[in-house]
Motif scaffolding. Structure first.
Motif, short mmCIF file in Angstrom:
data_model
loop_
_atom_site.label_atom_id
_atom_site.label_comp_id
_atom_site.label_asym_id
_atom_site.label_seq_id
_atom_site.Cartn_x
_atom_site.Cartn_y
_atom_site.Cartn_z
N SER A 197 17.66 10.51 -7.26
CA SER A 197 19.08 10.64 -6.92
C SER A 197 19.32 11.93 -6.13
CB SER A 197 19.94 10.62 -8.18
OG SER A 197 19.61 11.69 -9.05
N HIS A 198 18.56 12.97 -6.46
CA HIS A 198 18.70 14.24 -5.74
C HIS A 198 18.31 14.06 -4.27
CE1 HIS A 198 18.93 18.68 -5.58
NE2 HIS A 198 18.00 18.56 -4.64
N LEU A 199 17.23 13.33 -4.01
CA LEU A 199 16.81 13.09 -2.63
C LEU A 199 17.83 12.23 -1.87
CD1 LEU A 199 12.94 12.53 -2.69
CD2 LEU A 199 14.23 14.58 -2.11
N ILE A 200 18.42 11.26 -2.55
CA ILE A 200 19.46 10.44 -1.92
C ILE A 200 20.62 11.32 -1.50
CG2 ILE A 200 21.13 8.58 -2.27
CD1 ILE A 200 19.09 7.38 -4.29
N ASP A 201 21.05 12.20 -2.40
CA ASP A 201 22.16 13.10 -2.08
C ASP A 201 21.80 14.04 -0.93
OD1 ASP A 201 23.77 12.05 -4.08
OD2 ASP A 201 23.05 13.47 -5.60
N GLU A 202 20.56 14.52 -0.90
CA GLU A 202 20.14 15.43 0.18
C GLU A 202 20.19 14.74 1.54
OE1 GLU A 202 17.26 18.89 -1.59
OE2 GLU A 202 16.31 17.05 -0.90
N VAL A 203 19.75 13.47 1.59
CA VAL A 203 19.80 12.73 2.85
C VAL A 203 21.25 12.54 3.31
CG1 VAL A 203 19.39 10.46 3.89
CG2 VAL A 203 17.61 11.54 2.52
N CYS A 204 22.12 12.21 2.37
CA CYS A 204 23.52 12.01 2.70
C CYS A 204 24.15 13.30 3.21
CB CYS A 204 24.27 11.50 1.47
SG CYS A 204 25.97 10.97 1.82
N SER A 230 16.95 6.40 4.19
CA SER A 230 17.43 6.69 5.53
C SER A 230 18.18 5.51 6.13
CB SER A 230 16.25 7.06 6.44
OG SER A 230 15.65 8.26 6.01
N LYS A 231 17.78 4.30 5.75
CA LYS A 231 18.39 3.10 6.31
C LYS A 231 19.65 2.68 5.57
CE LYS A 231 17.20 -1.65 7.63
NZ LYS A 231 16.12 -2.69 7.66
N TYR A 232 19.69 2.86 4.25
CA TYR A 232 20.76 2.25 3.46
C TYR A 232 21.65 3.25 2.71
CZ TYR A 232 18.27 -2.17 4.12
OH TYR A 232 17.68 -3.28 4.67
N PHE A 233 21.46 4.56 2.92
CA PHE A 233 22.21 5.51 2.09
C PHE A 233 23.71 5.38 2.24
CE2 PHE A 233 22.19 7.77 6.05
CZ PHE A 233 23.38 8.49 6.06
N LYS A 234 24.18 4.86 3.38
CA LYS A 234 25.63 4.68 3.56
C LYS A 234 26.15 3.51 2.73
CE LYS A 234 25.15 4.47 8.08
NZ LYS A 234 23.75 4.95 8.20
N GLU A 235 25.25 2.62 2.34
CA GLU A 235 25.64 1.45 1.56
C GLU A 235 25.51 1.70 0.06
OE1 GLU A 235 23.73 -2.12 2.91
OE2 GLU A 235 23.70 -1.41 4.98
N SER A 236 24.52 2.48 -0.33
CA SER A 236 24.32 2.71 -1.78
C SER A 236 23.63 4.04 -2.01
CB SER A 236 23.48 1.58 -2.38
OG SER A 236 23.23 1.83 -3.75
N ARG A 237 24.10 4.74 -3.04
CA ARG A 237 23.44 5.97 -3.49
C ARG A 237 22.94 5.78 -4.92
NH1 ARG A 237 27.54 7.39 -0.23
NH2 ARG A 237 29.09 7.43 -1.90
N SER A 238 22.65 4.55 -5.28
CA SER A 238 22.16 4.20 -6.61
C SER A 238 20.63 4.10 -6.60
CB SER A 238 22.75 2.86 -7.06
OG SER A 238 22.04 2.32 -8.15
N VAL A 239 19.97 4.76 -7.55
CA VAL A 239 18.51 4.69 -7.65
C VAL A 239 18.07 3.25 -7.91
CG1 VAL A 239 16.50 5.46 -8.98
CG2 VAL A 239 18.34 7.08 -8.44
#
Length: 298
Positions: A241-248, A205-214
């Motif tokens: 990675s799926h959860l990162i994409d969902e947050v984005c 939630s804090k860093y997804f704009k900076e990185s989508r790397s596991v």
């Protein structure tokens, strides 16, 4: 230029103007609605313009459902609240409510952090694992919580003539949260892996704009990417990675539906330097192009 950290927040006054049809009703027209609000599903009609879009809130809220049912999404989770259930949603959450039955009874309440500044119970709910913030209540627990909410609702309705009622509301609300905290503490705890999942969710939630790397998040948690993936998969059934994409995608939907930003500006706000890549990314994970999503929301 759009600040990449500026994801819009929907304050209660703006929500009232955009999504409540009978906003002139006295209980909905309180000048302090950004600080505090409460209503009874049974006694107070709130005509929502449905379907409600995803939105990010500036206040904490909770719902006590006594009878009937509703679905409420909070971040990546969707909760079905049925008879004798309670859900607390912390501020800054992306949320929406849907499938509210006509026979629903209970209460909705929201309040700002400043309204209960320094309240220890509030900090407890902010740091609790989100899935733990939904409670199935006994008849006795419902009676305790409803008794406090009835008193708070009475004080709120009389606050036009008695502004000092807000002091009493703060005291009763603090007591309500303390009671609910005890009920939460008695609930069976989540598995030992959940602290890793919670930390991962907080960091995304804090860093997804900076990185989508596991690997980026695994390094911050001081575990291997494989271990992080194993934990996330075990707890959620989805890859990290799926959860990162969902947050984005959730944040993208908020920006596309809650602002007048151009799609290129939305892409930049989310950390995508190439708008065409953002278009492909959004369509891949949302099943619809950003432009068509905006049209659908309109």
């Amino acid at each position: 230029m759009v600040n990449k950290k500026d994801i819009p927040l929907l304050e209660p006054k703006l929500f009232r103007e955009a999504f409540i049809e009978n906003k002139q009703k006295s209980i909905l027209n309180n000048a302090r609605i950004d600080e505090f609000f409460i209503h009874s599903f049974l006694e107070d009609e709130v005509q929502l313009k449905k379907p409600l879009p995803l939105h990010k809130k500036t206040v904490n809220d909770f719902v006590l459902v006594i009878n009937g049912a509703m679905h409420k999404s909070v971040g990546l989770n969707t909760f079905k609240l049925e008879s004798k259930s309670f859900l607390f949603t912390p501020k800054d959450s992306i949320t929406t409510s849907e499938n509210i039955t006509e026979n629903i009874t209970g209460y909705y309440c929201h309040f700002s952090d400043d309204f209960l500044k320094g309240n220890p119970s509030l900090k407890f709910w902010h740091t609790s694992v989100l899935s733990q913030n939904v409670l199935s209540l006994s008849n006795e627990q419902v009676s305790i919580l409803e008794g406090l909410l009835r008193r708070i609702l009475f004080l709120y309705r009389e606050s036009y003539a008695q502004p000092n009622n807000y002091f009493l509301i703060q005291q009763y609300l603090s007591t309500f949260l303390a009671e609910a905290t005890v009920m939460l503490s008695e609930k069976p705890q989540v598995s030992r892996e959940n602290p890793i999942l919670l930390r991962f969710q907080q960091l995304v939630s804090k860093y997804f704009k900076e990185s989508r790397s596991v690997s980026f998040y695994a390094d911050l948690i001081h575990i291997s990417p494989n271990h992080l993936n194993k934990v996330v998969k075990t707890e959620t059934g989805k890859s990290a990675s799926h959860l990162i994409d969902e947050v984005c995608i959730l944040e993208a939907k908020v920006l596309l539906g809650q602002t007048t930003l151009a799609i290129q500006e939305v892409a930049l706000a989310l950390g995508f330097e190439d708008p065409s890549y953002f278009n492909r990314y959004f369509k891949k994970h949302a099943g619809i192009s950003p432009r068509n999503y905006q049209v659908m929301i309109d």
